[in-house]
Design an enzyme around this catalytic site. Structure first.
Site, PDB file in Angstrom:
ATOM      1  N   CYS A  97      15.702  65.749 -16.011  1.00 55.29           N
ATOM      2  CA  CYS A  97      16.037  64.657 -15.059  1.00 55.29           C
ATOM      3  C   CYS A  97      17.346  64.830 -14.824  1.00 55.29           C
ATOM      4  CB  CYS A  97      15.206  63.572 -15.355  1.00 55.29           C
ATOM      5  SG  CYS A  97      15.105  62.477 -13.759  1.00 55.29           S
TER       6      CYS A  97
ATOM      7  N   HIS B   7       9.874  64.049 -16.704  1.00 54.67           N
ATOM      8  CA  HIS B   7      10.195  63.480 -18.296  1.00 54.67           C
ATOM      9  C   HIS B   7       9.100  63.843 -19.025  1.00 54.67           C
ATOM     10  CE1 HIS B   7      13.658  60.944 -17.176  1.00 54.67           C
ATOM     11  NE2 HIS B   7      13.155  60.773 -15.922  1.00 54.67           N
TER      12      HIS B   7
ATOM     13  N   GLU C 259       9.116  63.959 -22.255  1.00 53.54           N
ATOM     14  CA  GLU C 259       9.283  63.007 -23.319  1.00 53.54           C
ATOM     15  C   GLU C 259       8.365  61.850 -23.311  1.00 53.54           C
ATOM     16  OE1 GLU C 259      11.413  63.431 -20.932  1.00 53.54           O
ATOM     17  OE2 GLU C 259      12.610  61.386 -20.779  1.00 53.54           O
TER      18      GLU C 259
HETATM   19  N1  GLN Z   1      18.560  59.900 -10.619  1.00 53.92           N
HETATM   20  C1  GLN Z   1      19.186  59.997 -11.746  1.00 53.92           C
HETATM   21  C2  GLN Z   1      20.496  60.841 -11.784  1.00 53.92           C
HETATM   22  O1  GLN Z   1      20.680  61.574 -11.309  1.00 53.92           O
HETATM   23  C3  GLN Z   1      18.381  60.609 -12.946  1.00 53.92           C
HETATM   24  C4  GLN Z   1      17.067  59.615 -13.225  1.00 53.92           C
HETATM   25  C5  GLN Z   1      16.465  60.131 -14.420  1.00 53.92           C
HETATM   26  O2  GLN Z   1      16.991  60.880 -15.452  1.00 53.92           O
HETATM   27  N2  GLN Z   1      15.276  59.477 -14.525  1.00 53.92           N
HETATM   28  O3  GLN Z   1      21.318  60.391 -12.696  1.00 53.92           O
END
Ligand code: GLN
Length: 208
Positions: A97, A189, A191
């Site tokens: 992410c 995610h 995890e």
């Molecule tokens: N939107 C976040 C970002 O770009 C990432 C969100 C997340 O890691 N759950 O920093």
């Protein structure tokens, strides 16, 4: 070093050393998931630690860059003088992410200085406010045991990859999982939840 459970290369004193970048985000969740994955794989001598200083990074076989807030993580990487150590790291990087935004070569946002580890462009928060979070079953190339239940939280999408980058999953909006050599980057995610197959896949990559 590591192979799937039941195989013996992890028994005894040979193991892997995994660090989770611990400046912000889902740190303890990745530590837990990696410990679970190593347990499934029988990697008794392996170690999972939280990383807060540049000096630890070259001692690792793998480094996870977790989800969180990529602008904050980017700033804290620089504040803690860790950027060069991550860029020079010779092991594998497991980026999820916000981590995916950070390892890209083009974050699309001047507030996130990309590490340039995987040649790809990303679109942060690609699903917008209305669909900030959702869950879906993903087909992931090469993953045995069926679809992966993926949790997307204000997730990025990959909009372009270099020829050296392997796309392993996409949804209608775009690419959500890639590999490059020992590195993996995921929009979602893994995890969160109890399915450690993607952590295991990363451990297999860095152990070979
Ligand atoms: N939107 C976040 C970002 O770009 C990432 C969100 C997340 O890691 N759950 O920093």
């Amino acid at each position: 070093m590591c192979t799937r459970s039941g195989k013996t290369r992890c028994s005894g004193s040979v193991g892997v050393r995994i660090g989770v970048l611990a400046v912000q985000g889902n740190v303890s969740e990745h530590v837990h998931a990696f410990r679970g994955a190593l347990g499934h794989m029988g990697c008794v001598a392996s170690e999972v630690l939280q990383v807060r200083d540049a000096g630890t990074i070259p001692t690792l076989d793998g480094l996870a860059i977790p989800g969180g807030e990529s602008t904050t993580i980017s700033r804290l990487i620089d504040k803690n003088c860790m950027r060069k150590a991550i860029e020079d790291f010779e092991g594998g990087i497991f980026a999820t992410c916000a981590g995916m935004v950070l390892v890209s070569s083009d974050s699309g946002d001047p507030k996130v200085e990309p590490l340039g580890i995987i040649g790809m462009s990303v679109d942060r928060n690609a699903f917008g406010r209305q669909r900030e979070s959702f869950e879906t079953e993903l087909k992931i190339e090469g993953l045995t045991g069926g679809d992966f239940h993926a949790i997307f939280i204000r997730a990025p999408i990959v909009t372009r990859v270099d020829a050296s980058v392997r796309v392993i999953s996409r949804i209608s909006q775009g690419i959500v999982a890639v590999e490059k050599g020992k590195h993996m980057a995921l929009s979602f995610h893994p995890e969160l939840g109890n399915d450690t197959r993607l952590h295991e896949r990363f451990l297999e990559k860095i152990g070979n």
